[in-house]
Design a protein around this motif. Sequence first.
Motif, PDB file in Angstrom:
ATOM      1  N   GLN A 194     -36.614 -30.856 -24.759  1.00  0.00           N
ATOM      2  CA  GLN A 194     -36.759 -31.841 -23.679  1.00  0.00           C
ATOM      3  C   GLN A 194     -35.925 -33.083 -23.969  1.00  0.00           C
ATOM      4  O   GLN A 194     -35.211 -33.577 -23.100  1.00  0.00           O
ATOM      5  N   ARG A 195     -35.993 -33.567 -25.198  1.00  0.00           N
ATOM      6  CA  ARG A 195     -35.286 -34.801 -25.565  1.00  0.00           C
ATOM      7  C   ARG A 195     -33.771 -34.667 -25.420  1.00  0.00           C
ATOM      8  O   ARG A 195     -33.107 -35.546 -24.881  1.00  0.00           O
ATOM      9  N   TYR A 196     -33.230 -33.555 -25.913  1.00  0.00           N
ATOM     10  CA  TYR A 196     -31.774 -33.425 -25.959  1.00  0.00           C
ATOM     11  C   TYR A 196     -31.158 -32.695 -24.766  1.00  0.00           C
ATOM     12  O   TYR A 196     -29.984 -32.883 -24.475  1.00  0.00           O
ATOM     13  N   PHE A 197     -31.938 -31.859 -24.094  1.00  0.00           N
ATOM     14  CA  PHE A 197     -31.378 -31.076 -22.986  1.00  0.00           C
ATOM     15  C   PHE A 197     -32.109 -31.279 -21.663  1.00  0.00           C
ATOM     16  O   PHE A 197     -31.746 -30.680 -20.662  1.00  0.00           O
ATOM     17  N   GLY A 198     -33.186 -32.082 -21.688  1.00  0.00           N
ATOM     18  CA  GLY A 198     -33.928 -32.325 -20.463  1.00  0.00           C
ATOM     19  C   GLY A 198     -34.758 -31.143 -20.021  1.00  0.00           C
ATOM     20  O   GLY A 198     -35.226 -31.095 -18.888  1.00  0.00           O
ATOM     21  N   ASP A 199     -34.987 -30.183 -20.919  1.00  0.00           N
ATOM     22  CA  ASP A 199     -35.740 -28.967 -20.594  1.00  0.00           C
ATOM     23  C   ASP A 199     -36.383 -28.452 -21.878  1.00  0.00           C
ATOM     24  O   ASP A 199     -35.672 -28.061 -22.807  1.00  0.00           O
ATOM     25  N   PRO A 200     -37.711 -28.437 -21.959  1.00  0.00           N
ATOM     26  CA  PRO A 200     -38.359 -27.974 -23.188  1.00  0.00           C
ATOM     27  C   PRO A 200     -38.030 -26.525 -23.531  1.00  0.00           C
ATOM     28  O   PRO A 200     -38.081 -26.127 -24.696  1.00  0.00           O
ATOM     29  N   GLY A 201     -37.640 -25.741 -22.547  1.00  0.00           N
ATOM     30  CA  GLY A 201     -37.290 -24.341 -22.778  1.00  0.00           C
ATOM     31  C   GLY A 201     -35.947 -24.150 -23.467  1.00  0.00           C
ATOM     32  O   GLY A 201     -35.587 -23.042 -23.843  1.00  0.00           O
ATOM     33  N   GLN A 202     -35.208 -25.232 -23.654  1.00  0.00           N
ATOM     34  CA  GLN A 202     -33.894 -25.136 -24.288  1.00  0.00           C
ATOM     35  C   GLN A 202     -33.943 -25.341 -25.804  1.00  0.00           C
ATOM     36  O   GLN A 202     -32.916 -25.485 -26.456  1.00  0.00           O
ATOM     37  N   TRP A 203     -35.137 -25.291 -26.394  1.00  0.00           N
ATOM     38  CA  TRP A 203     -35.298 -25.419 -27.847  1.00  0.00           C
ATOM     39  C   TRP A 203     -34.446 -24.398 -28.587  1.00  0.00           C
ATOM     40  O   TRP A 203     -33.982 -24.642 -29.696  1.00  0.00           O
ATOM     41  N   TRP A 204     -34.197 -23.253 -27.969  1.00  0.00           N
ATOM     42  CA  TRP A 204     -33.463 -22.176 -28.636  1.00  0.00           C
ATOM     43  C   TRP A 204     -32.035 -22.582 -28.985  1.00  0.00           C
ATOM     44  O   TRP A 204     -31.453 -22.061 -29.930  1.00  0.00           O
ATOM     45  N   ARG A 205     -31.453 -23.513 -28.230  1.00  0.00           N
ATOM     46  CA  ARG A 205     -30.099 -23.974 -28.556  1.00  0.00           C
ATOM     47  C   ARG A 205     -30.078 -24.663 -29.919  1.00  0.00           C
ATOM     48  O   ARG A 205     -29.137 -24.515 -30.694  1.00  0.00           O
ATOM     49  N   ILE A 206     -31.126 -25.426 -30.179  1.00  0.00           N
ATOM     50  CA  ILE A 206     -31.232 -26.115 -31.465  1.00  0.00           C
ATOM     51  C   ILE A 206     -31.529 -25.096 -32.569  1.00  0.00           C
ATOM     52  O   ILE A 206     -30.950 -25.163 -33.653  1.00  0.00           O
ATOM     53  N   ALA A 207     -32.385 -24.137 -32.279  1.00  0.00           N
ATOM     54  CA  ALA A 207     -32.683 -23.092 -33.275  1.00  0.00           C
ATOM     55  C   ALA A 207     -31.427 -22.307 -33.627  1.00  0.00           C
ATOM     56  O   ALA A 207     -31.178 -21.998 -34.798  1.00  0.00           O
ATOM     57  N   ASP A 208     -30.603 -22.001 -32.625  1.00  0.00           N
ATOM     58  CA  ASP A 208     -29.368 -21.258 -32.873  1.00  0.00           C
ATOM     59  C   ASP A 208     -28.398 -22.030 -33.764  1.00  0.00           C
ATOM     60  O   ASP A 208     -27.598 -21.441 -34.477  1.00  0.00           O
ATOM     61  N   ALA A 209     -28.457 -23.362 -33.714  1.00  0.00           N
ATOM     62  CA  ALA A 209     -27.527 -24.193 -34.481  1.00  0.00           C
ATOM     63  C   ALA A 209     -27.973 -24.402 -35.929  1.00  0.00           C
ATOM     64  O   ALA A 209     -27.265 -25.016 -36.710  1.00  0.00           O
ATOM     65  N   ASN A 210     -29.144 -23.892 -36.280  1.00  0.00           N
ATOM     66  CA  ASN A 210     -29.695 -24.092 -37.616  1.00  0.00           C
ATOM     67  C   ASN A 210     -30.079 -22.755 -38.238  1.00  0.00           C
ATOM     68  O   ASN A 210     -30.460 -21.824 -37.533  1.00  0.00           O
ATOM     69  N   PRO A 211     -30.003 -22.665 -39.555  1.00  0.00           N
ATOM     70  CA  PRO A 211     -30.327 -21.391 -40.222  1.00  0.00           C
ATOM     71  C   PRO A 211     -31.834 -21.187 -40.391  1.00  0.00           C
ATOM     72  O   PRO A 211     -32.381 -21.358 -41.479  1.00  0.00           O
ATOM     73  N   VAL A 212     -32.525 -20.869 -39.291  1.00  0.00           N
ATOM     74  CA  VAL A 212     -33.965 -20.617 -39.344  1.00  0.00           C
ATOM     75  C   VAL A 212     -34.263 -19.258 -38.720  1.00  0.00           C
ATOM     76  O   VAL A 212     -33.578 -18.822 -37.798  1.00  0.00           O
ATOM     77  N   LEU A 213     -35.271 -18.590 -39.244  1.00  0.00           N
ATOM     78  CA  LEU A 213     -35.710 -17.327 -38.653  1.00  0.00           C
ATOM     79  C   LEU A 213     -36.787 -17.567 -37.604  1.00  0.00           C
ATOM     80  O   LEU A 213     -36.883 -16.865 -36.621  1.00  0.00           O
ATOM     81  N   ASP A 214     -37.615 -18.572 -37.841  1.00  0.00           N
ATOM     82  CA  ASP A 214     -38.712 -18.907 -36.943  1.00  0.00           C
ATOM     83  C   ASP A 214     -38.463 -20.330 -36.433  1.00  0.00           C
ATOM     84  O   ASP A 214     -38.286 -21.251 -37.229  1.00  0.00           O
ATOM     85  N   PRO A 215     -38.432 -20.547 -35.118  1.00  0.00           N
ATOM     86  CA  PRO A 215     -38.128 -21.881 -34.601  1.00  0.00           C
ATOM     87  C   PRO A 215     -39.087 -22.967 -35.090  1.00  0.00           C
ATOM     88  O   PRO A 215     -38.731 -24.136 -35.144  1.00  0.00           O
ATOM     89  N   ARG A 216     -40.291 -22.591 -35.479  1.00  0.00           N
ATOM     90  CA  ARG A 216     -41.237 -23.594 -35.988  1.00  0.00           C
ATOM     91  C   ARG A 216     -40.743 -24.217 -37.291  1.00  0.00           C
ATOM     92  O   ARG A 216     -41.129 -25.324 -37.639  1.00  0.00           O
ATOM     93  N   GLU A 217     -39.858 -23.501 -38.002  1.00  0.00           N
ATOM     94  CA  GLU A 217     -39.283 -24.042 -39.233  1.00  0.00           C
ATOM     95  C   GLU A 217     -38.465 -25.304 -38.958  1.00  0.00           C
ATOM     96  O   GLU A 217     -38.301 -26.136 -39.849  1.00  0.00           O
ATOM     97  N   LEU A 218     -37.948 -25.438 -37.761  1.00  0.00           N
ATOM     98  CA  LEU A 218     -37.138 -26.605 -37.417  1.00  0.00           C
ATOM     99  C   LEU A 218     -37.893 -27.913 -37.624  1.00  0.00           C
ATOM    100  O   LEU A 218     -37.323 -28.902 -38.067  1.00  0.00           O
ATOM    101  N   THR A 219     -39.179 -27.911 -37.272  1.00  0.00           N
ATOM    102  CA  THR A 219     -39.935 -29.167 -37.228  1.00  0.00           C
ATOM    103  C   THR A 219     -41.140 -29.208 -38.166  1.00  0.00           C
ATOM    104  O   THR A 219     -41.884 -30.174 -38.143  1.00  0.00           O
ATOM    105  N   GLU A 220     -41.308 -28.203 -39.003  1.00  0.00           N
ATOM    106  CA  GLU A 220     -42.510 -28.188 -39.840  1.00  0.00           C
ATOM    107  C   GLU A 220     -42.453 -29.186 -41.002  1.00  0.00           C
ATOM    108  O   GLU A 220     -43.483 -29.507 -41.581  1.00  0.00           O
TER     109      GLU A 220
END
Length: 112
Positions: free
Chosen positions: A71-97
Amino acid sequence: MIEPFESALDSVPGSHPYPRTSRYHDAEIAVHVREDGTEVRYAKRRLVPKPEGETSAHVVSAGERPDHLGQRYFGDPGQWWRIADANPVLDPRELTEEPGREIDVPDGLGHV
């Protein structure tokens, strides 16, 4: 037998079962035929592409979630996957844990 809504998609030129904003939009759709003749459509494996364009660093704050970042960076909470794709994580929750962790955020240009 294909479900009626799937058959309707086939009749629309250029239609795709995933919206343009979905990470699966460009994934190839395949059909598996069960023993009883029922056809099941599925998205083939999606390989994570390298991020296009520049990225910016984001320091994770306590309580943040991937959808908050979408939501913050793309104006859509469903776009979290773009950030996950840019980082070496298997589970998107790893991004913010881990508060204080620095993650890459794509610039958002050239996407969608």
